[in-house]
Motif scaffolding. Structure first.
Motif, PDB file in Angstrom:
ATOM      1  N   LEU A   1       0.825  -1.207   0.000  1.00 48.22           N
ATOM      2  CA  LEU A   1       0.000   0.000   0.000  1.00 48.22           C
ATOM      3  C   LEU A   1       0.858   1.254   0.000  1.00 48.22           C
ATOM      4  CD1 LEU A   1      -2.772  -1.141   2.495  1.00 48.22           C
ATOM      5  CD2 LEU A   1      -3.006  -0.826   0.030  1.00 48.22           C
ATOM      6  N   LEU A   2       1.949   1.228   0.753  1.00 51.40           N
ATOM      7  CA  LEU A   2       2.905   2.329   0.746  1.00 51.40           C
ATOM      8  C   LEU A   2       4.178   1.860   0.045  1.00 51.40           C
ATOM      9  CD1 LEU A   2       2.540   3.821   4.343  1.00 51.40           C
ATOM     10  CD2 LEU A   2       1.586   4.709   2.202  1.00 51.40           C
ATOM     11  N   PRO A   3       4.761   2.683  -0.809  1.00 57.51           N
ATOM     12  CA  PRO A   3       5.895   2.219  -1.611  1.00 57.51           C
ATOM     13  C   PRO A   3       7.178   1.979  -0.827  1.00 57.51           C
ATOM     14  CG  PRO A   3       5.490   4.556  -1.988  1.00 57.51           C
ATOM     15  CD  PRO A   3       4.350   4.049  -1.169  1.00 57.51           C
ATOM     16  N   ASN A   4       7.262   2.442   0.423  1.00 59.86           N
ATOM     17  CA  ASN A   4       8.474   2.222   1.201  1.00 59.86           C
ATOM     18  C   ASN A   4       8.268   1.202   2.317  1.00 59.86           C
ATOM     19  OD1 ASN A   4       6.846   3.867   2.767  1.00 59.86           O
ATOM     20  ND2 ASN A   4       8.555   5.054   3.611  1.00 59.86           N
ATOM     21  N   GLU A   5       7.247   0.362   2.167  1.00 60.32           N
ATOM     22  CA  GLU A   5       7.026  -0.674   3.158  1.00 60.32           C
ATOM     23  C   GLU A   5       7.054  -2.049   2.509  1.00 60.32           C
ATOM     24  OE1 GLU A   5       3.223  -0.163   5.013  1.00 60.32           O
ATOM     25  OE2 GLU A   5       2.114  -0.927   3.289  1.00 60.32           O
ATOM     26  N   ALA A   6       7.466  -3.035   3.285  1.00 54.78           N
ATOM     27  CA  ALA A   6       7.537  -4.419   2.803  1.00 54.78           C
ATOM     28  C   ALA A   6       6.340  -5.185   3.350  1.00 54.78           C
ATOM     29  CB  ALA A   6       8.852  -5.056   3.235  1.00 54.78           C
ATOM     30  N   ARG A   7       5.182  -4.869   2.839  1.00 58.18           N
ATOM     31  CA  ARG A   7       3.946  -5.529   3.258  1.00 58.18           C
ATOM     32  C   ARG A   7       3.215  -5.969   1.998  1.00 58.18           C
ATOM     33  NH1 ARG A   7       6.479  -4.654   7.124  1.00 58.18           N
ATOM     34  NH2 ARG A   7       5.885  -3.703   9.111  1.00 58.18           N
TER      35      ARG A   7
ATOM     36  N   ALA B   1      -2.074 -24.707  -0.856  1.00 53.02           N
ATOM     37  CA  ALA B   1      -1.874 -23.527  -0.013  1.00 53.02           C
ATOM     38  C   ALA B   1      -3.033 -22.562  -0.227  1.00 53.02           C
ATOM     39  CB  ALA B   1      -0.554 -22.851  -0.359  1.00 53.02           C
ATOM     40  N   MET B   2      -3.367 -21.802   0.802  1.00 51.58           N
ATOM     41  CA  MET B   2      -4.426 -20.798   0.689  1.00 51.58           C
ATOM     42  C   MET B   2      -3.845 -19.518   0.091  1.00 51.58           C
ATOM     43  SD  MET B   2      -6.632 -21.139   4.203  1.00 51.58           S
ATOM     44  CE  MET B   2      -5.227 -20.766   5.249  1.00 51.58           C
ATOM     45  N   TYR B   3      -4.635 -18.863  -0.756  1.00 47.45           N
ATOM     46  CA  TYR B   3      -4.236 -17.582  -1.354  1.00 47.45           C
ATOM     47  C   TYR B   3      -5.218 -16.520  -0.904  1.00 47.45           C
ATOM     48  CZ  TYR B   3      -3.653 -13.907  -4.842  1.00 47.45           C
ATOM     49  OH  TYR B   3      -3.457 -12.697  -5.458  1.00 47.45           O
ATOM     50  N   ARG B   4      -4.680 -15.396  -0.405  1.00 44.74           N
ATOM     51  CA  ARG B   4      -5.553 -14.309   0.044  1.00 44.74           C
ATOM     52  C   ARG B   4      -4.930 -12.963  -0.294  1.00 44.74           C
ATOM     53  NH1 ARG B   4      -7.016 -16.359   6.211  1.00 44.74           N
ATOM     54  NH2 ARG B   4      -8.225 -18.222   5.635  1.00 44.74           N
ATOM     55  N   THR B   5      -5.801 -11.990  -0.482  1.00 45.89           N
ATOM     56  CA  THR B   5      -5.335 -10.617  -0.714  1.00 45.89           C
ATOM     57  C   THR B   5      -5.618  -9.767   0.519  1.00 45.89           C
ATOM     58  OG1 THR B   5      -7.467  -9.986  -1.700  1.00 45.89           O
ATOM     59  CG2 THR B   5      -5.750 -10.793  -3.191  1.00 45.89           C
ATOM     60  N   ASP B   6      -4.846  -8.711   0.661  1.00 45.81           N
ATOM     61  CA  ASP B   6      -5.019  -7.792   1.781  1.00 45.81           C
ATOM     62  C   ASP B   6      -4.831  -6.375   1.248  1.00 45.81           C
ATOM     63  OD1 ASP B   6      -5.183  -6.456   4.151  1.00 45.81           O
ATOM     64  OD2 ASP B   6      -3.223  -7.073   4.910  1.00 45.81           O
ATOM     65  N   ARG B   7      -5.926  -5.740   0.848  1.00 42.12           N
ATOM     66  CA  ARG B   7      -5.843  -4.432   0.202  1.00 42.12           C
ATOM     67  C   ARG B   7      -6.544  -3.336   0.989  1.00 42.12           C
ATOM     68  NH1 ARG B   7      -6.968  -6.162  -6.135  1.00 42.12           N
ATOM     69  NH2 ARG B   7      -5.306  -7.717  -6.280  1.00 42.12           N
ATOM     70  N   GLU B   8      -6.791  -3.571   2.256  1.00 39.13           N
ATOM     71  CA  GLU B   8      -7.470  -2.560   3.058  1.00 39.13           C
ATOM     72  C   GLU B   8      -6.521  -1.405   3.355  1.00 39.13           C
ATOM     73  OE1 GLU B   8      -9.231  -4.211   6.506  1.00 39.13           O
ATOM     74  OE2 GLU B   8     -10.439  -5.678   5.413  1.00 39.13           O
ATOM     75  N   ALA B   9      -6.873  -0.222   2.861  1.00 39.41           N
ATOM     76  CA  ALA B   9      -6.029   0.958   3.053  1.00 39.41           C
ATOM     77  C   ALA B   9      -6.660   1.847   4.122  1.00 39.41           C
ATOM     78  CB  ALA B   9      -5.883   1.716   1.747  1.00 39.41           C
ATOM     79  N   SER B  10      -5.960   2.031   5.221  1.00 42.82           N
ATOM     80  CA  SER B  10      -6.460   2.902   6.274  1.00 42.82           C
ATOM     81  C   SER B  10      -6.336   4.351   5.838  1.00 42.82           C
ATOM     82  CB  SER B  10      -5.669   2.673   7.560  1.00 42.82           C
ATOM     83  OG  SER B  10      -4.320   3.085   7.387  1.00 42.82           O
ATOM     84  N   SER B  11      -7.070   5.223   6.509  1.00 43.07           N
ATOM     85  CA  SER B  11      -7.000   6.649   6.180  1.00 43.07           C
ATOM     86  C   SER B  11      -5.596   7.189   6.421  1.00 43.07           C
ATOM     87  CB  SER B  11      -8.024   7.421   7.015  1.00 43.07           C
ATOM     88  OG  SER B  11      -7.786   7.236   8.406  1.00 43.07           O
ATOM     89  N   VAL B  12      -4.907   6.642   7.419  1.00 41.92           N
ATOM     90  CA  VAL B  12      -3.543   7.083   7.714  1.00 41.92           C
ATOM     91  C   VAL B  12      -2.615   6.742   6.562  1.00 41.92           C
ATOM     92  CG1 VAL B  12      -1.559   6.782   9.251  1.00 41.92           C
ATOM     93  CG2 VAL B  12      -3.876   6.899  10.203  1.00 41.92           C
ATOM     94  N   LYS B  13      -2.751   5.529   6.026  1.00 44.67           N
ATOM     95  CA  LYS B  13      -1.891   5.120   4.916  1.00 44.67           C
ATOM     96  C   LYS B  13      -2.206   5.912   3.656  1.00 44.67           C
ATOM     97  CE  LYS B  13      -0.313   0.565   6.234  1.00 44.67           C
ATOM     98  NZ  LYS B  13       0.002  -0.795   5.756  1.00 44.67           N
ATOM     99  N   ARG B  14      -3.477   6.171   3.412  1.00 45.86           N
ATOM    100  CA  ARG B  14      -3.846   6.981   2.242  1.00 45.86           C
ATOM    101  C   ARG B  14      -3.248   8.382   2.356  1.00 45.86           C
ATOM    102  NH1 ARG B  14      -8.946   4.381   2.807  1.00 45.86           N
ATOM    103  NH2 ARG B  14      -9.751   6.191   3.948  1.00 45.86           N
ATOM    104  N   GLU B  15      -3.336   8.965   3.539  1.00 45.55           N
ATOM    105  CA  GLU B  15      -2.785  10.302   3.750  1.00 45.55           C
ATOM    106  C   GLU B  15      -1.266  10.285   3.577  1.00 45.55           C
ATOM    107  OE1 GLU B  15      -2.700  13.891   7.105  1.00 45.55           O
ATOM    108  OE2 GLU B  15      -3.735  12.000   7.522  1.00 45.55           O
ATOM    109  N   THR B  16      -0.621   9.252   4.095  1.00 46.37           N
ATOM    110  CA  THR B  16       0.831   9.136   3.958  1.00 46.37           C
ATOM    111  C   THR B  16       1.230   9.018   2.495  1.00 46.37           C
ATOM    112  OG1 THR B  16       0.977   8.027   6.116  1.00 46.37           O
ATOM    113  CG2 THR B  16       2.860   7.806   4.631  1.00 46.37           C
TER     114      THR B  16
END
Length: 333
Positions: free
Chosen positions: A287-293, A310-325
């Motif tokens: 979600l943020l370009p300088n994080e390893a998530r 193996a199970m495959y899942r996505t995690d795309r929930e962007a918090s307001s803090v991350k959007r602002e950052t």
């Protein structure tokens, strides 16, 4: 790329050289055929979560499949509506094939990876010159192909093609600048990267994610490429070591095979999620370009049957803090 951009580019190519009377129909056929390769997303399995990763951007996106894909589209659209017009099957095939041909090349401009030379190689090519969604690219292109259809003037479509090519050139230039900044940062840290890649963030060519690999793992940073270059230092994450991270994993099990498939799909940029020791992530996307998530990953679970996937899942929930950052980075606030 998103379907609208793919369709608009698919429309622009056949529109660019047809006579006045066929600009509209050529655009429609090109638009529909330009989106057609992404029908591979329906190749899925309820029991194999990774099947769609193998087939998306595979044979339907190959340069060698273009004549076949164009023919399939032509047969379908000709008998659906083109035979009721003055258009011949030969013309229908030409316009469909031209529209279809643009798809794989445009997808290769992104960082996701496209099997452009399948079946001769399963290598995923990615030129990293544009994000998978970029309104700055899409809106002018869509406007120009629409004008071409309304005004029956192929010059607008040609201008759209020129715009797309020009935008990719800008993306290539920005990619080189971001890569140079990444290499310089690595040198300052005393590192000699095994490889380094720069990827544009969503919807722009200004803020880039830079990943470089060293023996122990990956360094992830963000680089803002405007009139001046600004670096947002990020994180280090250890690369996946199956023996260390999953010593209990049977290498003959389906989960081990799925781990190899996911590693291939992620072009080797795989790590164990620091917050979940059973989750393997694709470090190319966050979600943020300088994080390893990782935005997506697979779960390797102990004590399951050998044939279980193996199970495959996505995690795309962007918090307001991350959007602002993110926007603070993008607009240098």
């Amino acid at each position: 790329m998103d379907p609208i951009t793919q369709g608009a580019l698919g429309a622009s190519l056949p529109q660019s050289f047809v006579n006045k009377s066929q600009v509209m129909i050529a655009g429609i056929l090109g638009f529909l055929s330009g989106m057609a390769p992404d029908l591979d997303v329906f190749i899925r399995s309820e029991t194999d979560p990774l099947l769609f990763l193998e087939f998306h951007r595979q044979f339907t996106h190959s340069l060698f499949f273009i004549p076949i894909g164009g023919l399939i589209c032509a047969i379908f659209f000709y008998f659906l509506f083109c035979r009721r017009t003055t258009l011949t099957f030969k013309q229908t095939y030409l316009y469909c094939t031209l529209g279809y041909a643009t798809h794989g090349l445009l997808d290769t401009c992104t960082s996701y990876g496209t099997q452009l030379l399948w079946p001769f190689t399963s290598q995923r090519f990615s030129w990293d010159t544009v994000s998978i969604i970029d309104p700055v690219l899409t809106l002018p292109l869509l406007m120009l192909v629409t004008l071409a259809a309304i005004r029956k003037n192929s010059k607008y479509a040609l201008a759209g093609l020129i715009w797309v090519i020009s935008y990719q050139c800008i993306g290539l230039y920005q990619n080189n600048r971001a890569s140079e900044a990444g290499w310089q940062l690595a040198i300052e840290r005393g590192h000699a990267p095994i490889r380094l890649s720069a990827k544009p963030t969503l919807g722009n060519l200004i803020l880039w994610k830079v990943i470089y690999e060293v023996e122990e793992g990956f360094y992830v940073d963000a680089v803002r490429i405007g009139l001046k270059t600004k670096i947002y230092q990020g994180e280090f994450i250890a690369k996946l070591d199956v023996i260390r991270d999953f010593p209990w994993l049977d290498n003959r099990s389906q989960q081990a095979k799925d781990l190899e498939r996911f590693t291939w799909f992620s072009q080797g940029y795989v790590s164990v999620d620091p917050k979940n020791p059973l989750r393997v992530i694709d470090t190319r996307y966050s979600l943020l370009p300088n994080e390893a998530r990782g935005l997506w990953g697979i779960w390797i679970t102990p004590d399951v049957p050998r044939d279980q996937h193996a199970m495959y899942r996505t995690d795309r929930e962007a918090s307001s803090v991350k959007r602002e950052t993110f926007f603070n980075m993008l607009f240098d606030r």
